[in-house]
Design a protein around this motif. Structure first.
Motif, mmCIF file in Angstrom:
data_model
loop_
_atom_site.group_PDB
_atom_site.id
_atom_site.type_symbol
_atom_site.label_atom_id
_atom_site.label_comp_id
_atom_site.label_asym_id
_atom_site.label_seq_id
_atom_site.Cartn_x
_atom_site.Cartn_y
_atom_site.Cartn_z
ATOM 1 N N ILE A 45 0.833 -1.201 0.000
ATOM 2 C CA ILE A 45 0.000 0.000 0.000
ATOM 3 C C ILE A 45 0.869 1.252 0.000
ATOM 4 O O ILE A 45 0.587 2.208 -0.693
ATOM 5 C CB ILE A 45 -0.941 0.001 1.217
ATOM 6 C CG1 ILE A 45 -1.899 -1.172 1.127
ATOM 7 C CG2 ILE A 45 -1.709 1.304 1.325
ATOM 8 C CD1 ILE A 45 -2.761 -1.372 2.349
ATOM 9 N N TYR A 46 1.932 1.243 0.805
ATOM 10 C CA TYR A 46 2.826 2.391 0.903
ATOM 11 C C TYR A 46 4.206 1.994 0.417
ATOM 12 O O TYR A 46 4.631 0.870 0.566
ATOM 13 C CB TYR A 46 2.905 2.914 2.345
ATOM 14 C CG TYR A 46 1.576 3.411 2.845
ATOM 15 C CD1 TYR A 46 1.053 4.607 2.371
ATOM 16 C CD2 TYR A 46 0.841 2.685 3.762
ATOM 17 C CE1 TYR A 46 -0.175 5.070 2.811
ATOM 18 C CE2 TYR A 46 -0.387 3.139 4.213
ATOM 19 C CZ TYR A 46 -0.886 4.330 3.728
ATOM 20 O OH TYR A 46 -2.093 4.784 4.163
ATOM 21 N N SER A 47 4.902 2.956 -0.134
ATOM 22 C CA SER A 47 6.226 2.698 -0.686
ATOM 23 C C SER A 47 7.260 3.611 -0.033
ATOM 24 O O SER A 47 6.931 4.493 0.760
ATOM 25 C CB SER A 47 6.204 2.945 -2.196
ATOM 26 O OG SER A 47 6.001 4.322 -2.450
ATOM 27 N N PHE A 48 8.497 3.416 -0.422
ATOM 28 C CA PHE A 48 9.585 4.258 0.054
ATOM 29 C C PHE A 48 9.350 5.707 -0.375
ATOM 30 O O PHE A 48 9.623 6.640 0.379
ATOM 31 C CB PHE A 48 10.919 3.744 -0.487
ATOM 32 C CG PHE A 48 12.091 4.543 -0.026
ATOM 33 C CD1 PHE A 48 12.505 4.507 1.302
ATOM 34 C CD2 PHE A 48 12.779 5.363 -0.903
ATOM 35 C CE1 PHE A 48 13.579 5.249 1.742
ATOM 36 C CE2 PHE A 48 13.853 6.121 -0.475
ATOM 37 C CZ PHE A 48 14.254 6.061 0.844
ATOM 38 N N THR A 49 8.814 5.892 -1.560
ATOM 39 C CA THR A 49 8.520 7.236 -2.045
ATOM 40 C C THR A 49 7.488 7.922 -1.153
ATOM 41 O O THR A 49 7.566 9.128 -0.911
ATOM 42 C CB THR A 49 8.029 7.193 -3.502
ATOM 43 O OG1 THR A 49 9.003 6.522 -4.287
ATOM 44 C CG2 THR A 49 7.785 8.574 -4.059
ATOM 45 N N ASP A 50 6.533 7.153 -0.644
ATOM 46 C CA ASP A 50 5.544 7.716 0.279
ATOM 47 C C ASP A 50 6.214 8.193 1.571
ATOM 48 O O ASP A 50 5.853 9.243 2.106
ATOM 49 C CB ASP A 50 4.462 6.690 0.614
ATOM 50 C CG ASP A 50 3.612 6.335 -0.584
ATOM 51 O OD1 ASP A 50 3.343 7.229 -1.418
ATOM 52 O OD2 ASP A 50 3.216 5.160 -0.697
ATOM 53 N N LEU A 51 7.187 7.425 2.052
ATOM 54 C CA LEU A 51 7.921 7.825 3.244
ATOM 55 C C LEU A 51 8.693 9.125 2.995
ATOM 56 O O LEU A 51 8.657 10.040 3.818
ATOM 57 C CB LEU A 51 8.883 6.721 3.684
ATOM 58 C CG LEU A 51 9.793 7.056 4.869
ATOM 59 C CD1 LEU A 51 8.970 7.329 6.122
ATOM 60 C CD2 LEU A 51 10.794 5.949 5.098
ATOM 61 N N ILE A 52 9.341 9.206 1.841
ATOM 62 C CA ILE A 52 10.073 10.425 1.487
ATOM 63 C C ILE A 52 9.095 11.592 1.377
ATOM 64 O O ILE A 52 9.371 12.709 1.840
ATOM 65 C CB ILE A 52 10.864 10.248 0.173
ATOM 66 C CG1 ILE A 52 11.904 9.143 0.322
ATOM 67 C CG2 ILE A 52 11.509 11.557 -0.260
ATOM 68 C CD1 ILE A 52 12.943 9.397 1.385
ATOM 69 N N GLY A 53 7.921 11.351 0.783
ATOM 70 C CA GLY A 53 6.902 12.390 0.664
ATOM 71 C C GLY A 53 6.427 12.881 2.022
ATOM 72 O O GLY A 53 6.212 14.085 2.217
ATOM 73 N N LEU A 54 6.281 11.963 2.977
ATOM 74 C CA LEU A 54 5.892 12.350 4.333
ATOM 75 C C LEU A 54 6.961 13.238 4.962
ATOM 76 O O LEU A 54 6.648 14.279 5.555
ATOM 77 C CB LEU A 54 5.669 11.111 5.200
ATOM 78 C CG LEU A 54 5.378 11.376 6.679
ATOM 79 C CD1 LEU A 54 4.052 12.105 6.856
ATOM 80 C CD2 LEU A 54 5.406 10.082 7.467
ATOM 81 N N ILE A 55 8.202 12.858 4.802
ATOM 82 C CA ILE A 55 9.307 13.645 5.356
ATOM 83 C C ILE A 55 9.355 15.035 4.719
ATOM 84 O O ILE A 55 9.540 16.039 5.410
ATOM 85 C CB ILE A 55 10.649 12.898 5.188
ATOM 86 C CG1 ILE A 55 10.638 11.648 6.071
ATOM 87 C CG2 ILE A 55 11.832 13.797 5.507
ATOM 88 C CD1 ILE A 55 11.761 10.674 5.799
#
Length: 149
Positions: free
Chosen positions: A44-54
């Motif tokens: 559902i979530y990717s590494f790019t989503d984590l970077i986007g959150l940051i």
């Protein structure tokens, strides 16, 4: 202090979301991820989503606790974020405000809608963080005892 109401804050958020969407789009392209995931077995979530959150945290916390006291959307509309005494907020308070927005949204956006109905135009996240969104220029808003008495 002249408190910013619901609709002006919505407009500021729309302005702020534009650069964040562009950054997210670029991150997705650079990572090679599909922009629209149609694979049900994919995470559902990717590494790019984590970077986007940051990036989102850095954007809101960084701008609101900076000397500007506002994100670009708020700056465009002449708004700043202050503590309840009219002072610039710390990075820690801005960080808490950012995460309190999650609670404002989780309860059917009622935490945001509260802005239109509270005396000092505070959403739930503002009340939790002890902040106000007001019309003003950075460093020029101060404590007004008539407002708080």
């Amino acid at each position: 202090m002249n408190f910013a109401g619901f609709w002006i804050r919505v407009l500021a958020y729309i302005i702020d979301i534009i650069p964040l969407l562009i950054i997210g789009f670029v991150l997705a392209l650079l990572s090679g991820e599909d922009l629209i995931n149609t694979d049900p077995s994919a995470p559902i979530y990717s590494f790019t989503d984590l970077i986007g959150l940051i990036v989102g945290i850095a954007y809101f916390v960084g701008f609101e606790s900076s000397a500007y006291q506002a994100t670009p959307g708020k700056m465009a509309l002449g708004l700043i974020v202050v503590d309840t005494d009219g002072r610039r907020i710390s990075p820690a308070r801005a960080f808490g405000r950012y995460f309190a927005k999650i609670l404002s949204g989780l309860i059917l956006l009622i935490g945001y809608i509260m802005v239109g109905f509270t005396e000092r135009k505070q959403g739930l996240h503002d009340m939790i963080a002890g902040t106000l969104v007001v019309y003003g220029k950075p460093g020029q808003v101060g404590y007004d005892p008539d407002v708080f008495d």
